[in-house]
Design a protein around this motif. Structure first.
Motif, PDB file in Angstrom:
ATOM      1  N   SER A 134    -104.619  -7.050  74.365  1.00 30.37           N
ATOM      2  CA  SER A 134    -103.264  -6.594  74.730  1.00 30.37           C
ATOM      3  C   SER A 134    -102.249  -7.729  74.672  1.00 30.37           C
ATOM      4  CB  SER A 134    -103.269  -5.966  76.132  1.00 30.37           C
ATOM      5  OG  SER A 134    -104.114  -4.832  76.166  1.00 30.37           O
ATOM      6  N   THR A 135    -102.359  -8.566  73.639  1.00 33.16           N
ATOM      7  CA  THR A 135    -101.441  -9.698  73.483  1.00 33.16           C
ATOM      8  C   THR A 135    -100.652  -9.622  72.185  1.00 33.16           C
ATOM      9  OG1 THR A 135    -103.228 -11.014  72.502  1.00 33.16           O
ATOM     10  CG2 THR A 135    -102.859 -11.231  74.879  1.00 33.16           C
ATOM     11  N   THR A 136    -100.883  -8.625  71.351  1.00 34.90           N
ATOM     12  CA  THR A 136    -100.160  -8.467  70.091  1.00 34.90           C
ATOM     13  C   THR A 136     -99.826  -7.001  69.868  1.00 34.90           C
ATOM     14  OG1 THR A 136    -102.219  -8.238  68.809  1.00 34.90           O
ATOM     15  CG2 THR A 136    -101.279 -10.466  69.018  1.00 34.90           C
ATOM     16  N   CYS A 137     -98.979  -6.762  68.874  1.00 34.29           N
ATOM     17  CA  CYS A 137     -98.611  -5.402  68.475  1.00 34.29           C
ATOM     18  C   CYS A 137     -99.173  -5.143  67.089  1.00 34.29           C
ATOM     19  CB  CYS A 137     -97.100  -5.240  68.481  1.00 34.29           C
ATOM     20  SG  CYS A 137     -96.519  -3.735  67.678  1.00 34.29           S
ATOM     21  N   LEU A 138     -99.810  -4.003  66.903  1.00 32.74           N
ATOM     22  CA  LEU A 138    -100.441  -3.658  65.641  1.00 32.74           C
ATOM     23  C   LEU A 138     -99.738  -2.442  65.047  1.00 32.74           C
ATOM     24  CD1 LEU A 138    -102.733  -4.315  63.651  1.00 32.74           C
ATOM     25  CD2 LEU A 138    -104.161  -2.707  64.903  1.00 32.74           C
ATOM     26  N   LEU A 139     -99.124  -2.631  63.873  1.00 33.94           N
ATOM     27  CA  LEU A 139     -98.528  -1.542  63.103  1.00 33.94           C
ATOM     28  C   LEU A 139     -99.490  -1.179  61.981  1.00 33.94           C
ATOM     29  CD1 LEU A 139     -94.799  -2.653  62.724  1.00 33.94           C
ATOM     30  CD2 LEU A 139     -95.630  -0.689  63.999  1.00 33.94           C
ATOM     31  N   TYR A 140     -99.882   0.068  61.907  1.00 30.03           N
ATOM     32  CA  TYR A 140    -100.809   0.487  60.869  1.00 30.03           C
ATOM     33  C   TYR A 140    -100.524   1.941  60.500  1.00 30.03           C
ATOM     34  CZ  TYR A 140    -103.385   2.950  64.538  1.00 30.03           C
ATOM     35  OH  TYR A 140    -103.723   3.794  65.565  1.00 30.03           O
ATOM     36  N   GLY A 141    -101.073   2.334  59.370  1.00 28.33           N
ATOM     37  CA  GLY A 141    -100.868   3.702  58.897  1.00 28.33           C
ATOM     38  C   GLY A 141    -101.206   3.821  57.435  1.00 28.33           C
ATOM     39  N   THR A 142    -100.666   4.847  56.813  1.00 27.73           N
ATOM     40  CA  THR A 142    -100.910   5.136  55.399  1.00 27.73           C
ATOM     41  C   THR A 142     -99.591   5.452  54.728  1.00 27.73           C
ATOM     42  OG1 THR A 142    -103.078   6.061  55.966  1.00 27.73           O
ATOM     43  CG2 THR A 142    -102.233   6.519  53.762  1.00 27.73           C
ATOM     44  N   LEU A 143     -99.374   4.839  53.561  1.00 23.19           N
ATOM     45  CA  LEU A 143     -98.151   5.074  52.793  1.00 23.19           C
ATOM     46  C   LEU A 143     -98.451   6.006  51.634  1.00 23.19           C
ATOM     47  CD1 LEU A 143     -95.155   4.025  52.769  1.00 23.19           C
ATOM     48  CD2 LEU A 143     -95.868   2.521  50.918  1.00 23.19           C
ATOM     49  N   CYS A 144     -97.606   7.015  51.450  1.00 24.73           N
ATOM     50  CA  CYS A 144     -97.754   7.980  50.362  1.00 24.73           C
ATOM     51  C   CYS A 144     -96.377   8.214  49.756  1.00 24.73           C
ATOM     52  CB  CYS A 144     -98.350   9.296  50.870  1.00 24.73           C
ATOM     53  SG  CYS A 144     -98.593  10.545  49.583  1.00 24.73           S
ATOM     54  N   SER A 145     -96.240   7.902  48.466  1.00 24.23           N
ATOM     55  CA  SER A 145     -94.948   8.008  47.786  1.00 24.23           C
ATOM     56  C   SER A 145     -94.737   9.352  47.096  1.00 24.23           C
ATOM     57  CB  SER A 145     -94.806   6.882  46.752  1.00 24.23           C
ATOM     58  OG  SER A 145     -95.856   6.954  45.803  1.00 24.23           O
ATOM     59  N   THR A 146     -95.603  10.325  47.320  1.00 24.36           N
ATOM     60  CA  THR A 146     -95.433  11.646  46.709  1.00 24.36           C
ATOM     61  C   THR A 146     -94.295  12.391  47.399  1.00 24.36           C
ATOM     62  OG1 THR A 146     -97.796  11.736  46.221  1.00 24.36           O
ATOM     63  CG2 THR A 146     -96.575  13.810  46.124  1.00 24.36           C
ATOM     64  N   PRO A 147     -93.250  12.769  46.683  1.00 25.16           N
ATOM     65  CA  PRO A 147     -92.120  13.455  47.332  1.00 25.16           C
ATOM     66  C   PRO A 147     -92.500  14.872  47.732  1.00 25.16           C
ATOM     67  CG  PRO A 147     -91.787  13.369  44.958  1.00 25.16           C
ATOM     68  CD  PRO A 147     -93.015  12.565  45.231  1.00 25.16           C
ATOM     69  N   PRO A 148     -91.867  15.413  48.754  1.00 25.16           N
ATOM     70  CA  PRO A 148     -92.145  16.795  49.159  1.00 25.16           C
ATOM     71  C   PRO A 148     -91.647  17.787  48.117  1.00 25.16           C
ATOM     72  CG  PRO A 148     -90.312  15.891  50.418  1.00 25.16           C
ATOM     73  CD  PRO A 148     -90.884  14.758  49.630  1.00 25.16           C
ATOM     74  N   ARG A 149     -92.310  18.915  48.036  1.00 22.89           N
ATOM     75  CA  ARG A 149     -91.966  19.943  47.048  1.00 22.89           C
ATOM     76  C   ARG A 149     -90.943  20.910  47.633  1.00 22.89           C
ATOM     77  NH1 ARG A 149     -97.941  21.522  44.505  1.00 22.89           N
ATOM     78  NH2 ARG A 149     -98.469  19.392  43.775  1.00 22.89           N
ATOM     79  N   ASP A 150     -89.750  20.405  47.871  1.00 19.20           N
ATOM     80  CA  ASP A 150     -88.686  21.252  48.394  1.00 19.20           C
ATOM     81  C   ASP A 150     -87.575  21.466  47.379  1.00 19.20           C
ATOM     82  OD1 ASP A 150     -87.672  18.722  48.327  1.00 19.20           O
ATOM     83  OD2 ASP A 150     -87.138  18.616  50.443  1.00 19.20           O
ATOM     84  N   GLY A 151     -87.703  20.888  46.187  1.00 15.16           N
ATOM     85  CA  GLY A 151     -86.693  21.061  45.167  1.00 15.16           C
ATOM     86  C   GLY A 151     -85.466  20.203  45.352  1.00 15.16           C
ATOM     87  N   GLU A 152     -85.414  19.356  46.378  1.00  8.47           N
ATOM     88  CA  GLU A 152     -84.242  18.532  46.646  1.00  8.47           C
ATOM     89  C   GLU A 152     -84.581  17.046  46.672  1.00  8.47           C
ATOM     90  OE1 GLU A 152     -82.414  19.818  50.231  1.00  8.47           O
ATOM     91  OE2 GLU A 152     -82.074  21.871  49.540  1.00  8.47           O
ATOM     92  N   THR A 153     -85.645  16.668  47.389  1.00  4.61           N
ATOM     93  CA  THR A 153     -85.998  15.270  47.559  1.00  4.61           C
ATOM     94  C   THR A 153     -86.716  14.743  46.319  1.00  4.61           C
ATOM     95  OG1 THR A 153     -86.279  15.716  49.921  1.00  4.61           O
ATOM     96  CG2 THR A 153     -87.119  13.630  49.091  1.00  4.61           C
ATOM     97  N   ARG A 154     -86.231  13.623  45.800  1.00  2.00           N
ATOM     98  CA  ARG A 154     -86.828  13.022  44.609  1.00  2.00           C
ATOM     99  C   ARG A 154     -87.633  11.774  44.913  1.00  2.00           C
ATOM    100  NH1 ARG A 154     -82.260  11.974  40.343  1.00  2.00           N
ATOM    101  NH2 ARG A 154     -81.282  11.041  42.191  1.00  2.00           N
ATOM    102  N   TYR A 155     -87.336  11.093  46.007  1.00  2.00           N
ATOM    103  CA  TYR A 155     -88.022   9.852  46.345  1.00  2.00           C
ATOM    104  C   TYR A 155     -88.585   9.960  47.760  1.00  2.00           C
ATOM    105  CZ  TYR A 155     -85.136   8.305  42.436  1.00  2.00           C
ATOM    106  OH  TYR A 155     -84.527   8.209  41.210  1.00  2.00           O
ATOM    107  N   SER A 156     -89.704   9.308  47.962  1.00  3.24           N
ATOM    108  CA  SER A 156     -90.350   9.323  49.267  1.00  3.24           C
ATOM    109  C   SER A 156     -91.260   8.098  49.368  1.00  3.24           C
ATOM    110  CB  SER A 156     -91.142  10.617  49.469  1.00  3.24           C
ATOM    111  OG  SER A 156     -91.709  10.656  50.751  1.00  3.24           O
TER     112      SER A 156
END
Length: 300
Positions: A134-156
């Motif tokens: 409990s002496t540091t902060c850990l940022l973690y996760g998963t990155l996915c650049s696939t844009p949502p299929r909403d017909g509007e968003t082109r980048y993600s």
């Protein structure tokens, strides 16, 4: 065609009344209140709950809030007699290093907020938790650049961790004053990915609310810690992700928040461990601003 004949043809055309020229009610432009309503993404259900039903009354929390704000007000009034930010004036003048954020318990994580492209329908994920002992902060996760299929968003494909706006008593805005320092000092351990460091300052006009100062931080990866010092003169001004022509130095006495953004289009897991975030004064760095300032009327 002669002029008398043209006059007779025009006189035979029926006159359209003003009532017939009006548009039917179904084709009228919607009202102003509908145009100014907040944006709702496709597929998201409409929130029809009245605003007065969202208010929750709790007497115990109200008393705790009143006690908290009056305690903060007392510390503000007594701290001014001691010196800037409650420190003696000689200590404030000779201060060369200051730790602003350090992660030494669960309450330190409450000063930060997380966001990702899931807010716009993406698939990236980001989490924050305390590290070992409990002496540091850990940022973690998963990155996915696939844009949502909403017909509007082109980048993600982005994940962000941002500090919360500091507040004084009775939820008044409070700012970090770093005018005595010239470098941002971090102790981190990353996985080799480049992160963007974001600093937001107070603005006077509403159209500047999306102005952010950015600089790239490159992590070397591996099990070893690295001390990163970024001069404030290296931060460049952007507006909604676009670099501006009109560049000017960072306003160091009105700092609101600091954040870290990952968006390198490399899909997969990521990890960034932070020991502390602080500011320091490097006397060897004398640069005022690293970029050319835009002048509308250059001097001859």
């Amino acid at each position: 065609m002669s002029l008398p004949k043209m006059t007779r043809l025009l006189s035979r055309r029926p006159l359209v009344s003003i009532q017939q020229q009006q548009l039917p009610p179904s084709t009228l432009v919607p009202g102003r209140t509908l145009i100014q309503s907040e944006y709702r993404r496709p597929g998201k259900p409409r929130d029809n709950e009245p605003p007065w039903q969202k208010i929750k009354f709790d007497l115990s929390k109200g008393l705790e809030g009143v006690k908290k704000h009056f305690t903060l007000l007392k510390n503000e009034l007594t701290g001014r007699w001691v010196g800037p930010e409650g420190k003696p004036i000689i200590e404030h003048m000779l201060e060369q290093n200051r730790v602003v954020w350090e992660f030494r318990g669960p309450e330190s994580l409450q000063q930060w907020t997380l966001s990702s492209d899931r807010e716009i329908g993406g698939q990236s994920e980001i989490y924050m938790e305390l590290g070992r002992n409990s002496t540091t902060c850990l940022l973690y996760g998963t990155l996915c650049s696939t844009p949502p299929r909403d017909g509007e968003t082109r980048y993600s494909g982005y994940c962000t961790a941002r500090s919360k706006q500091p507040l004084a008593s009775f939820d008044r805005k409070k700012h970090h004053d770093w005018s005595s320092f010239n470098c941002l000092h971090l102790r981190i351990r990353g996985d080799g990915r480049p992160w963007m460091v974001n600093i937001a300052t107070e603005t006077y006009f509403s159209h500047q609310k999306d102005d952010i100062y950015n600089y790239f931080m490159y992590t070397r990866g591996g099990p070893y810690w690295q001390d990163v010092k970024i001069p404030f003169s290296k931060f460049f001004l952007t507006h909604r992700g676009r670099i501006q022509d009109d560049q000017h130095p960072l306003w160091l006495d009105k700092i609101n928040t600091i954040g870290f953004t990952l968006g390198d289009n490399a899909d997969g897991p990521f990890q960034l461990e932070i020991d502390f975030i602080g500011v320091c004064k490097d006397y060897a760095h004398t640069e005022e601003f690293a970029y050319e300032k835009y002048k509308r009327n250059p001097e001859v």
